[in-house]
Design a protein around this motif. Structure first.
Motif, PDB file in Angstrom:
ATOM      1  N   LEU A   1       0.527  -0.919  -0.104  1.00  0.00           N
ATOM      2  CA  LEU A   1       0.139  -0.065  -0.191  1.00  0.00           C
ATOM      3  C   LEU A   1       0.920   0.983   0.288  1.00  0.00           C
ATOM      4  N   ALA A   2       1.524   1.082   0.862  1.00  0.00           N
ATOM      5  CA  ALA A   2       3.024   2.854   1.159  1.00  0.00           C
ATOM      6  C   ALA A   2       3.727   2.892  -0.292  1.00  0.00           C
ATOM      7  N   GLN A   3       3.683   1.383  -1.115  1.00  0.00           N
ATOM      8  CA  GLN A   3       4.436   1.932  -2.104  1.00  0.00           C
ATOM      9  C   GLN A   3       3.934   1.879  -3.616  1.00  0.00           C
ATOM     10  N   GLY A   4       2.306   2.300  -3.554  1.00  0.00           N
ATOM     11  CA  GLY A   4       1.967   2.275  -4.761  1.00  0.00           C
ATOM     12  C   GLY A   4       1.423   1.326  -5.592  1.00  0.00           C
ATOM     13  N   LEU A   5       1.696   0.017  -5.203  1.00  0.00           N
ATOM     14  CA  LEU A   5       1.301  -1.101  -5.980  1.00  0.00           C
ATOM     15  C   LEU A   5      -0.550  -1.353  -5.290  1.00  0.00           C
ATOM     16  N   VAL A   6      -0.879  -1.115  -4.527  1.00  0.00           N
ATOM     17  CA  VAL A   6      -2.613  -0.991  -4.165  1.00  0.00           C
ATOM     18  C   VAL A   6      -3.051   0.157  -4.696  1.00  0.00           C
ATOM     19  N   GLU A   7      -2.942   1.317  -4.563  1.00  0.00           N
ATOM     20  CA  GLU A   7      -3.586   2.246  -4.953  1.00  0.00           C
ATOM     21  C   GLU A   7      -2.033   3.703  -5.665  1.00  0.00           C
ATOM     22  N   PRO A   8      -1.953   3.412  -7.244  1.00  0.00           N
ATOM     23  CA  PRO A   8      -1.283   4.078  -7.846  1.00  0.00           C
ATOM     24  C   PRO A   8      -1.270   5.123  -7.655  1.00  0.00           C
ATOM     25  N   TRP A   9      -0.577   6.035  -7.816  1.00  0.00           N
ATOM     26  CA  TRP A   9       0.087   7.191  -8.073  1.00  0.00           C
ATOM     27  C   TRP A   9      -0.195   7.468  -9.501  1.00  0.00           C
ATOM     28  N   PRO A  10      -1.089   8.885 -10.192  1.00  0.00           N
ATOM     29  CA  PRO A  10      -1.133   9.223 -11.111  1.00  0.00           C
ATOM     30  C   PRO A  10      -0.401   8.633 -12.235  1.00  0.00           C
ATOM     31  N   THR A  11       0.660   9.853 -11.919  1.00  0.00           N
ATOM     32  CA  THR A  11       1.539   9.654 -13.391  1.00  0.00           C
ATOM     33  C   THR A  11       3.358   8.506 -12.354  1.00  0.00           C
TER      34      THR A  11
END
Length: 376
Positions: A15-25
């Motif tokens: 989750l912290a690394q953006g693998l569940v909620e990705p960043w937009p770009t």
């Protein structure tokens, strides 16, 4: 401090690394991670694509609407991303505006540590200065590929064989002269930092320089927010900065901005993470259980000194056979590695999986979907 199990730690890191909620770009993903392992250029491109894209905050782990490697290449070509050696003598992907202050913090130690090797290669100060003069002249404008720069040095009478060319590029990257920038086919062109980044990140150039203490606090805070739950030892291994200074920086962060981080106990060891991550995890726990295919050298594996949350010692030996430093791609389930994978040369079989045991049925069933959804 609340207690966490290793499995929860592994899943919270997704989750912290953006693998569940990705960043937009891709640029926002790189900026949030600060430094993304980048010695394997194709692998790091996939790592950033997996952490960015149209899934957005409502995305799911393993989602098929992830960013593309083309979007990551476009970020390089736009000057938003570069690769250099900001830490521990390893190539990383960084947001362009972050390269300067990180090198100011970390480069002196790396330059001192590699001085003996430069001496062994005959790279004295006169040679280094001559190499810089040629590089500044030849890279001006559009830059050159690695091969092109080595050829320019050879024409200028500077030997590049036996590792000299690599160490010249490495030295000039540490001193802030050059970096890897826009793409050219499967390669990147080497460009002048001042010319390439200065023109594309003017706000970074105009920003007041950070003191060493400010830079250390910034790097530590960003690491714990993007990689936590993690220990101070994890950060020191990741950055190769001293533990005494890091401990002082943590005390200052907790004293000046106590709402930025929260702690947890994991088997008697103090871990730190972004404030609010436990609440986010409570909302997204189910999504963190989903299977994932990660490329070799991914930050989920290489971002920590202690990898036991994601790999046992026996499993790590299969991810890095013979300790050769080449990391295979990993198959994750519930945050833990359950096998390795590679792209297949067989028709109708996009990836080949080498399981550590019997693959859990959710993983076996998801492999076709995950392989079809790999960024490309």
């Amino acid at each position: 401090m609340p207690a966490l199990t290793p499995e929860v730690v592994a899943r919270m890191r997704l989750l912290a690394q953006g693998l569940v909620e990705p960043w937009p770009t891709p640029a926002e993903a790189a900026r949030s991670l600060t430094c993304t392992q980048g010695q394997d250029h194709p692998g790091s491109t996939v790592s950033l694509a997996l952490r960015s894209g149209s899934d957005g905050p409502g995305g799911t782990a393993g989602g098929t609407n992830r960013g593309t490697t083309a979007a990551v290449r476009q970020a390089y070509d736009a000057g938003l991303l570069v690769r250099s050696w900001p830490m521990r003598g390893t190539l990383f992907v960084v947001a362009s505006e972050d390269l300067g202050w990180i090198l100011d913090l970390t480069a002196p130690k790396m330059l001192a540590a590699t001085g003996r090797r430069r001496g062994e290669l005959g790279l004295d100060q006169a040679t280094l200065s001559a190499a810089e003069t040629i590089a500044v002249r030849e890279l001006a404008g559009t830059g050159l590929t690695r091969t092109g720069l080595l050829e320019a040095w050879t024409r200028g009478g500077i030997p590049v064989e036996s590792g000299r060319g690599y160490h010249l590029i490495f030295y000039l990257a540490l001193t802030g002269v050059l970096c890897f920038g826009p793409t050219e086919g499967k390669q990147q062109r080497i460009v002048l930092v001042q010319e390439w980044i200065g023109a594309r990140a003017p706000t970074a150039a105009a920003r007041p320089a950070r003191t060493r203490d400010e830079a250390l606090r910034e790097l530590l805070l960003r690491y714990l927010r993007s990689h936590g739950p993690a220990t101070l030892e994890d950060f020191c291994w990741w950055s190769k900065l001293g533990k005494t200074q890091a401990r002082a920086a943590l005390r200052e962060i907790l004293g000046e901005a106590p709402d930025q981080l929260e702690g947890a106990d994991v088997g008697g060891r103090e871990h730190w993470m972004a404030a609010g991550l436990p609440d986010r995890y409570a909302d997204r726990a189910r999504a963190t259980a989903a299977p994932l295919l990660l490329p070799g050298f991914d930050e989920i594996v290489l971002g920590y000194q202690d990898r036991s949350a994601v790999l046992t010692t026996a499993e790590e030996a299969r991810v890095v056979p013979g300790g050769n430093g080449v990391f295979k791609g990993t198959v994750l389930h519930r945050g833990h590695a359950v096998g390795t994978w590679k792209r297949s040369t067989r028709r109708h079989e996009p990836v080949e999986v080498d399981p550590f045991g019997t693959l859990p049925s959710p993983v076996a069933n998801a492999i076709p979907r995950l392989s079809a959804g790999l960024p490309g």
